[in-house]
Write an enzyme that holds these catalytic residues in place. Structure first.
Site, PDB file in Angstrom:
ATOM      1  N   LYS A 104       0.873  -1.169   0.000  1.00  0.00           N
ATOM      2  CA  LYS A 104       0.000   0.000   0.000  1.00  0.00           C
ATOM      3  C   LYS A 104       0.912   1.222   0.000  1.00  0.00           C
ATOM      4  O   LYS A 104       1.656   1.459   0.952  1.00  0.00           O
ATOM      5  CB  LYS A 104      -0.911   0.022   1.224  1.00  0.00           C
ATOM      6  CG  LYS A 104      -1.826   1.245   1.244  1.00  0.00           C
ATOM      7  CD  LYS A 104      -2.540   1.383   2.569  1.00  0.00           C
ATOM      8  CE  LYS A 104      -3.247   2.733   2.629  1.00  0.00           C
ATOM      9  NZ  LYS A 104      -3.731   3.049   3.993  1.00  0.00           N
ATOM     10  N   ALA A 191      -9.513   5.906   4.600  1.00  0.00           N
ATOM     11  CA  ALA A 191      -9.382   7.074   5.482  1.00  0.00           C
ATOM     12  C   ALA A 191     -10.686   7.848   5.607  1.00  0.00           C
ATOM     13  O   ALA A 191     -11.362   8.115   4.621  1.00  0.00           O
ATOM     14  CB  ALA A 191      -8.266   8.011   5.034  1.00  0.00           C
ATOM     15  N   GLY A 192     -11.008   8.202   6.853  1.00  0.00           N
ATOM     16  CA  GLY A 192     -12.133   9.076   7.131  1.00  0.00           C
ATOM     17  C   GLY A 192     -13.378   8.395   7.650  1.00  0.00           C
ATOM     18  O   GLY A 192     -14.273   9.064   8.184  1.00  0.00           O
ATOM     19  N   ASN A 213      -8.796   1.942  10.146  1.00  0.00           N
ATOM     20  CA  ASN A 213      -8.004   1.600  11.327  1.00  0.00           C
ATOM     21  C   ASN A 213      -8.526   2.340  12.547  1.00  0.00           C
ATOM     22  O   ASN A 213      -9.067   1.754  13.483  1.00  0.00           O
ATOM     23  CB  ASN A 213      -6.540   1.907  11.082  1.00  0.00           C
ATOM     24  CG  ASN A 213      -5.620   1.468  12.218  1.00  0.00           C
ATOM     25  OD1 ASN A 213      -4.423   1.659  12.166  1.00  0.00           O
ATOM     26  ND2 ASN A 213      -6.153   0.872  13.284  1.00  0.00           N
ATOM     27  N   THR A 214      -8.403   3.681  12.522  1.00  0.00           N
ATOM     28  CA  THR A 214      -8.739   4.482  13.696  1.00  0.00           C
ATOM     29  C   THR A 214     -10.176   4.284  14.143  1.00  0.00           C
ATOM     30  O   THR A 214     -10.460   4.260  15.349  1.00  0.00           O
ATOM     31  CB  THR A 214      -8.488   5.978  13.402  1.00  0.00           C
ATOM     32  OG1 THR A 214      -7.151   6.135  12.929  1.00  0.00           O
ATOM     33  CG2 THR A 214      -8.680   6.822  14.644  1.00  0.00           C
TER      34      THR A 214
END
Length: 263
Positions: A104, A191-192, A213-214
């Site tokens: 990635k 992301a996001g 992830n987060t």
């Protein structure tokens, strides 16, 4: 996955799960492993630059808790802000995994927003592909950039939905739709995403997958959130395949009025 659903194909390999997850920010390696299991993910990404610098008190590292027979490992170049560093990091990841070509690619351009440096990303992708890497590439939600990255030979294009770690959800669904309309490779939102409904929306748009992830790691109960994300991705995909009803300004009765006695 429904019985009629085609698998997700990345670099010639089939996957049943369309949820890809990262491995950072968890409270422990055991929690990481439990979240991976609950998510149903088959592709797991990790930051090459942090792997050797994050041993636990017992000496274990991330690779000690990931079953490589169960998961496809996706080394990433997170934290790289220039082409040369990204290239070195990708090569290190391949060496670490005994020649594993999947990577990635991230080349960041801003330390506050973690937005990608698109020109540098294009240049780095071209060089990695020439070296035999199978490149899954993090990029902006710019349809032109996405098209160029696919044309270079990237095996998946991964536009952000919002800044990394923001949890803001999909801020510009119309750009994502444009990317999807012209896509020649899988499009995976990266992301996001903040919660299961965000993942569901991404899949309802027609995305081939979602990477996060987060949103899982910083949830109050990460393992439960991993399970929720799994269901959100599956529900969104099924809704996309089913085809939603048209939007209407006025009511349309669920039960027809014709045939009612006395009418």
């Amino acid at each position: 996955m429904t019985s009629t659903e085609a698998p997700l194909i990345i670099a010639g390999r089939s996957y049943r799960s369309r949820l890809l997850i990262g491995t950072g920010k968890y409270a422990s390696l055991d929690e990481t492993a439990a979240a991976l299991d609950a998510s149903g993910a088959e592709i797991v990404t990790f930051a090459v630059r942090r792997l050797g610098n994050d041993p636990r008190p017992d000496g274990r590292t991330l690779l000690d808790v990931i079953d490589t027979k169960r998961y496809t490992l996706l080394p990433n170049t997170a934290g790289c802000y220039d082409i040369d560093t990204a290239l070195r990091t990708a090569r290190l990841g391949r060496e670490l995994l005994d020649g594993h070509p999947l990577v990635k690619l991230e080349v960041l351009g801003d330390t506050e927003t973690l937005y990608p440096d698109v020109p540098a990303t294009l240049a780095a992708a071209e060089r990695l592909i020439a070296e035999g890497f199978a490149v899954m590439v993090y990029t902006s939600d710019d349809p032109v950039a996405a098209r160029r990255l696919a044309a270079l030979g990237c095996v998946a294009v991964m536009p952000l939905a919002a800044p990394i770690g923001s949890g803001l959800g999909i801020r510009n669904p119309y750009n994502i739709l444009t990317i999807l309309e012209q896509a020649t490779v899988p499009v995976i939102v990266d992301a996001g995403v903040g919660t299961a409904s965000d993942a569901c929306i991404a899949m309802e748009l027609g995305c081939d997958g979602v990477l996060m992830n987060t949103a899982i790691a910083e949830a109050r109960r990460p393992v439960l959130m991993a399970s929720a994300m799994r269901k959100g991705v599956e529900a969104g995909r099924e809704a996309f395949l089913a085809g939603r009803m048209p939007r209407r300004r006025h009511a349309s009765a669920s039960s027809p009025l014709s045939g009612i006695p006395g009418e």
